[in-house]
Design a protein around this motif. Structure first.
Motif, PDB file in Angstrom:
ATOM      1  N   GLY A 148       8.426 -34.696 -33.956  1.00  0.00           N
ATOM      2  CA  GLY A 148       7.387 -35.592 -34.216  1.00  0.00           C
ATOM      3  C   GLY A 148       6.230 -35.099 -34.817  1.00  0.00           C
ATOM      4  N   GLU A 149       5.762 -33.918 -34.305  1.00  0.00           N
ATOM      5  CA  GLU A 149       4.662 -33.311 -34.966  1.00  0.00           C
ATOM      6  C   GLU A 149       5.054 -32.507 -36.373  1.00  0.00           C
ATOM      7  N   VAL A 150       6.344 -32.163 -36.209  1.00  0.00           N
ATOM      8  CA  VAL A 150       6.754 -31.296 -37.594  1.00  0.00           C
ATOM      9  C   VAL A 150       6.947 -32.745 -38.655  1.00  0.00           C
ATOM     10  N   SER A 151       7.571 -33.930 -38.343  1.00  0.00           N
ATOM     11  CA  SER A 151       7.552 -34.759 -39.497  1.00  0.00           C
ATOM     12  C   SER A 151       6.257 -35.422 -39.674  1.00  0.00           C
ATOM     13  N   ASP A 152       5.500 -35.682 -38.880  1.00  0.00           N
ATOM     14  CA  ASP A 152       4.208 -36.000 -39.115  1.00  0.00           C
ATOM     15  C   ASP A 152       3.503 -35.113 -40.327  1.00  0.00           C
ATOM     16  N   PHE A 153       3.499 -33.782 -40.007  1.00  0.00           N
ATOM     17  CA  PHE A 153       3.087 -32.990 -40.855  1.00  0.00           C
ATOM     18  C   PHE A 153       3.491 -32.873 -42.259  1.00  0.00           C
ATOM     19  N   ILE A 154       5.049 -32.873 -42.344  1.00  0.00           N
ATOM     20  CA  ILE A 154       5.710 -33.070 -43.802  1.00  0.00           C
ATOM     21  C   ILE A 154       5.253 -34.143 -44.282  1.00  0.00           C
ATOM     22  N   ASP A 155       5.184 -35.342 -43.547  1.00  0.00           N
ATOM     23  CA  ASP A 155       4.721 -36.607 -44.121  1.00  0.00           C
ATOM     24  C   ASP A 155       3.385 -36.563 -44.777  1.00  0.00           C
ATOM     25  N   ALA A 156       2.321 -35.800 -44.136  1.00  0.00           N
ATOM     26  CA  ALA A 156       0.963 -35.939 -44.684  1.00  0.00           C
ATOM     27  C   ALA A 156       1.073 -35.028 -45.945  1.00  0.00           C
ATOM     28  N   ILE A 157       1.768 -34.006 -46.047  1.00  0.00           N
ATOM     29  CA  ILE A 157       1.911 -32.974 -47.182  1.00  0.00           C
ATOM     30  C   ILE A 157       2.331 -33.854 -48.010  1.00  0.00           C
ATOM     31  N   ASN A 158       3.456 -34.634 -47.995  1.00  0.00           N
ATOM     32  CA  ASN A 158       4.093 -35.515 -49.119  1.00  0.00           C
ATOM     33  C   ASN A 158       3.127 -36.617 -49.527  1.00  0.00           C
ATOM     34  N   GLU A 159       2.624 -37.394 -48.707  1.00  0.00           N
ATOM     35  CA  GLU A 159       1.786 -38.564 -48.929  1.00  0.00           C
ATOM     36  C   GLU A 159       0.310 -38.072 -49.849  1.00  0.00           C
ATOM     37  N   VAL A 213      -5.789 -31.947 -45.125  1.00  0.00           N
ATOM     38  CA  VAL A 213      -5.217 -33.030 -44.842  1.00  0.00           C
ATOM     39  C   VAL A 213      -4.448 -33.102 -43.691  1.00  0.00           C
ATOM     40  N   ALA A 214      -4.053 -31.913 -43.444  1.00  0.00           N
ATOM     41  CA  ALA A 214      -3.203 -31.492 -42.149  1.00  0.00           C
ATOM     42  C   ALA A 214      -3.397 -30.228 -41.704  1.00  0.00           C
ATOM     43  N   THR A 215      -3.395 -30.202 -40.208  1.00  0.00           N
ATOM     44  CA  THR A 215      -3.417 -29.044 -39.652  1.00  0.00           C
ATOM     45  C   THR A 215      -2.511 -28.846 -38.307  1.00  0.00           C
ATOM     46  N   MET A 216      -1.858 -27.879 -38.246  1.00  0.00           N
ATOM     47  CA  MET A 216      -0.810 -27.287 -37.239  1.00  0.00           C
ATOM     48  C   MET A 216      -1.374 -26.093 -36.605  1.00  0.00           C
ATOM     49  N   ASP A 217      -1.809 -26.262 -35.415  1.00  0.00           N
ATOM     50  CA  ASP A 217      -2.398 -24.772 -34.787  1.00  0.00           C
ATOM     51  C   ASP A 217      -1.219 -23.989 -34.232  1.00  0.00           C
ATOM     52  N   LEU A 218      -0.566 -22.997 -35.208  1.00  0.00           N
ATOM     53  CA  LEU A 218       0.509 -22.355 -34.958  1.00  0.00           C
ATOM     54  C   LEU A 218       0.113 -20.922 -34.460  1.00  0.00           C
ATOM     55  N   ASP A 219      -1.103 -20.640 -34.008  1.00  0.00           N
ATOM     56  CA  ASP A 219      -1.477 -19.120 -33.688  1.00  0.00           C
ATOM     57  C   ASP A 219      -1.006 -18.567 -32.388  1.00  0.00           C
ATOM     58  N   GLU A 220       0.129 -19.265 -31.960  1.00  0.00           N
ATOM     59  CA  GLU A 220       0.643 -18.524 -30.878  1.00  0.00           C
ATOM     60  C   GLU A 220       1.872 -19.208 -30.632  1.00  0.00           C
ATOM     61  N   GLU A 221       2.822 -18.564 -29.767  1.00  0.00           N
ATOM     62  CA  GLU A 221       4.060 -18.884 -29.426  1.00  0.00           C
ATOM     63  C   GLU A 221       3.988 -20.300 -28.505  1.00  0.00           C
ATOM     64  N   ARG A 222       4.609 -21.346 -29.425  1.00  0.00           N
ATOM     65  CA  ARG A 222       4.481 -22.785 -28.566  1.00  0.00           C
ATOM     66  C   ARG A 222       5.529 -23.561 -28.952  1.00  0.00           C
ATOM     67  N   LEU A 271      10.462 -24.761 -43.912  1.00  0.00           N
ATOM     68  CA  LEU A 271      10.821 -26.137 -43.656  1.00  0.00           C
ATOM     69  C   LEU A 271      10.037 -27.011 -44.872  1.00  0.00           C
ATOM     70  N   ILE A 272       8.784 -26.677 -44.944  1.00  0.00           N
ATOM     71  CA  ILE A 272       7.817 -27.273 -45.805  1.00  0.00           C
ATOM     72  C   ILE A 272       8.220 -26.833 -47.272  1.00  0.00           C
ATOM     73  N   THR A 273       8.556 -26.081 -47.522  1.00  0.00           N
ATOM     74  CA  THR A 273       9.307 -25.334 -49.051  1.00  0.00           C
ATOM     75  C   THR A 273      10.432 -26.337 -49.318  1.00  0.00           C
ATOM     76  N   GLU A 274      11.289 -26.374 -48.342  1.00  0.00           N
ATOM     77  CA  GLU A 274      12.537 -27.151 -48.610  1.00  0.00           C
ATOM     78  C   GLU A 274      12.100 -28.731 -48.881  1.00  0.00           C
TER      79      GLU A 274
END
Ligand SMILES: [Zn+2]
Ligand SMILES: [Zn+2]
Length: 323
Positions: free
Chosen positions: A253-264, A239-248, A283-286
């Motif tokens: 906004g991207e973080v809060s969208d991702f957290i929201d998607a997990i909760n919803e 339901v949610a993908t964040m492509d963290l395979d490199e330094e970036r 952050l996700i664990t918290e």
């Protein structure tokens, strides 16, 4: 006058013998090179392809398999070859790649060695296997620019981390056997039977610990595109993908969208890679009830033998233990 004539003859004789010597030397050299060439040097681009290839080759007569150097951080698609690698490729008889844009340096290799045969395993499996096409690939490309290379993996819209699916990986193994057989017919039957054996060993030894039932249809999130294939193998729903395979940079906004998607979506588990994912993982664990698990992609380090099976089993055990 007489003396200089003798000198001339002498010089002539010396130069003739030098030419003969050189000729002999050169002839010997050429012969040596020919006998070297009867050995097949197979180069592989990355660990998963290397592991598939050594299992396909087994102890086939006169075949050597060598892996190019591997990235120590980040993912494969952002890696460039060392000059040592480029030099080694001049001796290779064939290069086997994952493909699908994973090897961003491939164009340079083709340019430098236009006659080097390349076995592209992605090309071989993309029609008949469940390769994941990213719907948001284009949109994402605008959002995060982390490479200037036109060969970047997002450009094609396909997720080329295909080796993380044991089903697709079996197809890559087959493609390697077929490709090598076409180049080296004397060992064709060896490649074919080794590939069959390896695929059946994978079938019997890869154990997802019943996760294909536990997580079937369950909502999961991934912090690395490679784990989209882990989710696919288990029948889980991303339901949610964040492509963290490199330094970036990741935007707030991207973080809060991702957290929201997990909760919803009541996401139970998030698949991450430790290096780039652990900050987001904390952050996700918290902020959610989801468990974050850190899995291996096989991209870094050195592997041998049946390590593909070991790594996948380890990943599945980590997921199982988190639930
Ligand atoms: Zn990647
Ligand atoms: Zn990327």
């Amino acid at each position: 006058m007489k003396k200089s004539k003798y000198l001339f003859v002498l010089l002539l004789l010396i130069s003739i013998s030098v030419v003969l010597l050189c000729g002999t030397f050169f002839y010997v050299k050429l012969n040596n090179k020919e006998s070297d060439d009867s050995e097949l040097l197979v180069m592989t681009s990355c660990n998963p392809v290397y592991l598939a290839t050594i299992n396909v080759v087994g102890d086939a007569e006169g075949v050597t398999v060598q892996n190019l150097s591997q990235p120590t951080t980040g993912c494969l698609h952002d890696y460039t070859l060392t000059t040592e690698d480029m030099k080694n490729l001049s001796k290779a008889d064939v290069l086997i790649v994952n493909g699908g844009g994973m090897e961003g340096y491939l164009e340079d290799v083709v340019e430098a060695y236009p006659n080097l045969p390349i076995i592209d395993t992605f090309e071989a499996v993309e029609e008949d296997y469940p390769v994941i096409i990213e719907e948001e690939a284009e949109e994402e490309e605008e959002d995060h620019s982390h490479g200037t290379s036109e060969e970047h993996h997002h450009d094609e819209g396909a997720n080329s981390h295909i080796w993380m699916s044991e089903e697709i990986y079996a197809g890559q193994v087959q493609a390697i056997a077929d490709g090598l057989a076409a180049l080296d017919s004397s060992n064709a039957s060896v490649y074919a039977s080794n590939a069959d054996t390896f695929v059946s060993v994978m079938d019997s030894q890869i154990d997802n610990q019943g996760l294909d039932e536990t997580l079937s249809g369950a909502n999961v999130a991934v912090l690395h595109e490679a784990f989209a294939y882990t989710a696919q193998s288990l029948g889980a729903n991303i339901v949610a993908t964040m492509d963290l395979d490199e330094e970036r940079q990741v935007s707030a906004g991207e973080v809060s969208d991702f957290i929201d998607a997990i909760n919803e979506n009541n996401v139970q588990v998030v698949f991450a890679e430790y290096d780039y994912g652990h900050a987001m993982g904390e952050l996700i664990t918290e902020q959610t009830d989801a468990k974050v698990v850190y899995l291996e992609t096989l991209v870094h380090g050195e592997y041998s033998g049946l390590d593909y099976i070991t790594v996948l089993n380890k990943n599945y055990a980590v997921i199982k233990n988190s639930l």
